[in-house]
Design an enzyme around this catalytic site. Sequence first.
Site, short mmCIF file in Angstrom:
data_model
loop_
_atom_site.label_atom_id
_atom_site.label_comp_id
_atom_site.label_asym_id
_atom_site.label_seq_id
_atom_site.Cartn_x
_atom_site.Cartn_y
_atom_site.Cartn_z
N THR A 1 1.00 -1.77 -0.06
CA THR A 1 0.02 0.10 -0.41
C THR A 1 0.70 0.98 0.30
OG1 THR A 1 -1.07 -1.14 1.74
CG2 THR A 1 -1.82 1.18 1.20
N TRP B 1 4.15 1.75 -1.03
CA TRP B 1 4.75 1.47 -1.96
C TRP B 1 3.86 2.72 -2.91
CZ3 TRP B 1 6.70 -2.94 -5.55
CH2 TRP B 1 8.17 -2.44 -6.55
N HIS C 1 -8.84 0.04 3.05
CA HIS C 1 -7.63 -1.11 2.69
C HIS C 1 -9.46 -2.61 2.41
CE1 HIS C 1 -4.54 -1.85 3.33
NE2 HIS C 1 -4.05 -1.15 4.93
N ARG D 1 -0.92 -8.63 -3.35
CA ARG D 1 0.39 -9.26 -3.30
C ARG D 1 0.58 -10.54 -3.17
NH1 ARG D 1 4.60 -7.66 1.51
NH2 ARG D 1 6.52 -8.01 0.84
N SER E 1 3.99 -10.91 5.96
CA SER E 1 4.31 -9.49 6.59
C SER E 1 3.31 -9.09 7.56
CB SER E 1 4.58 -8.77 5.40
OG SER E 1 4.43 -7.28 5.14
N ARG F 1 10.02 -3.00 6.34
CA ARG F 1 10.29 -4.02 6.92
C ARG F 1 11.67 -4.75 5.61
NH1 ARG F 1 9.58 -9.54 7.20
NH2 ARG F 1 9.21 -9.94 5.77
P1 A3P Z 1 7.29 -6.74 3.95
O1 A3P Z 1 6.38 -7.15 5.29
O2 A3P Z 1 7.03 -8.32 3.11
O3 A3P Z 1 8.96 -6.02 3.88
P2 A3P Z 1 1.72 -1.74 3.09
O4 A3P Z 1 2.05 -0.70 2.43
O5 A3P Z 1 0.41 -2.20 2.26
O6 A3P Z 1 1.78 -1.96 4.43
O7 A3P Z 1 3.14 -3.21 3.00
C1 A3P Z 1 4.08 -3.38 3.48
C2 A3P Z 1 5.07 -4.39 2.86
O8 A3P Z 1 5.38 -3.50 1.62
C3 A3P Z 1 6.31 -4.49 3.82
O9 A3P Z 1 6.72 -5.74 3.62
C4 A3P Z 1 7.32 -2.96 3.56
O10 A3P Z 1 8.45 -3.92 3.65
C5 A3P Z 1 6.95 -3.02 1.90
N1 A3P Z 1 7.02 -1.90 1.21
C6 A3P Z 1 6.73 -0.75 1.83
N2 A3P Z 1 7.82 0.24 1.05
C7 A3P Z 1 8.19 -0.67 0.35
C8 A3P Z 1 8.79 -0.10 -1.19
N3 A3P Z 1 9.19 1.17 -1.25
N4 A3P Z 1 8.77 -1.19 -2.09
C9 A3P Z 1 8.59 -2.33 -2.43
N5 A3P Z 1 8.12 -2.61 -0.71
C10 A3P Z 1 7.22 -2.07 0.26
#
Ligand code: A3P
Length: 344
Positions: free
Chosen positions: A66, A68, A138, A162, A170, A310
């Site tokens: 999200t 991203w 969401h 995803r 995650s 993360r």
């Molecule tokens: P991981 O926990 O696998 O690292 P959301 O934004 O929906 O909460 O999703 C979080 C997930 O997206 C986390 O995955 C996070 O690290 C990853 N994420 C956050 N920013 C990102 C980016 N710029 N590019 C790729 N993945 C990203």
Amino acid sequence: MEAVGDENSCDHTKARSVGCLGIGDSTLYQGFWIFAEALENIKDFQQNFNALDTDLLLASHPKSGTVWLKALAFAIVNRTRYPLLSSSNHHPLLTVSPHDLVPFLDLKHVYPASSLLDFTKSGSHDHHYSSCRLMATHIPYTSPPDSVTNSAINCKIVYICRNPQDTFISMWQFFNKMRTLPESNNKSTPSLSKMKKSCPLSLEDAFELFCNGVSDYGPYWDHVLGYWKESLERPCKVLFLKYEDLKKEPEPQLKKLAEFLGYSISVEEESVGVIKEIINLCSFQHLKNLDVNKHGKIWNNSLANKDIFRKGEVGDWKNYLTPVMVERLDRLMEEKLHESGLSY
Ligand code: A3P
């Protein structure tokens, strides 16, 4: 762990509490699980939000990328206002969390910018950073207000999906962090003091809940399929993106996203590197290392922005899931998704 009920037997107009892969007490509402504190905000969104033709809505299951997608969409639609190539770059993404640049419609209590939304006023989201109403949610496709899904309103929805394995890992990591926030962090937020009583979930318990469809905003497959089917039926309304595709081939995916949003990237822009600039600006490593994302806080200062970033990898699940778990999840996804044509 508390007993898990049969979601099919639930009266969808009511909510009830059970054990759930989530941040604390969760309830089943309109066929999906939701942490109890979010319910009032969801109802407010459903009852009071009126979509406009020009609205852009980013939708996702939690932990699917999200933040991203928010960063990419924000950079795309505001690139005239905030040029990417200027030498003295004051781009808001360098100092403000993407979650505060693109507010959540259904999580008003979590993020400061989201809490400012007032649906009862027309044009409630007149965000000073953004050149249009760019917002996020969401909630599943079955539950946004009618004006969002209604064919008479042309607002657009981008969904990011995803793979279930990485989404699950995650979620498990993030929710356990939320479930175990130190007490001192919770003073200002009554809802969090409730949550702190939740224990972290073991991988096995969390996996069982996920496979039973009992996870916040889940079942995962219902969430994904709702937007997937709509993207097939109304491709002008819903764009379905995959996290893994964005990782693998960011340039074509970004062009597709920009075109869908109505902010196509011209040949001239491409030739001077605008696409690459957006990709770099929004890359995991870049965002993760910005001060705002390293030290900022959300949810009334209870949760650190850094916990949103993360690993940002495809396939981290291989470090956690046993072969038996992988096989079970594969079979489950085959069963749930195969008729839809969506593969994972
Ligand atoms: P991981 O926990 O696998 O690292 P959301 O934004 O929906 O909460 O999703 C979080 C997930 O997206 C986390 O995955 C996070 O690290 C990853 N994420 C956050 N920013 C990102 C980016 N710029 N590019 C790729 N993945 C990203």
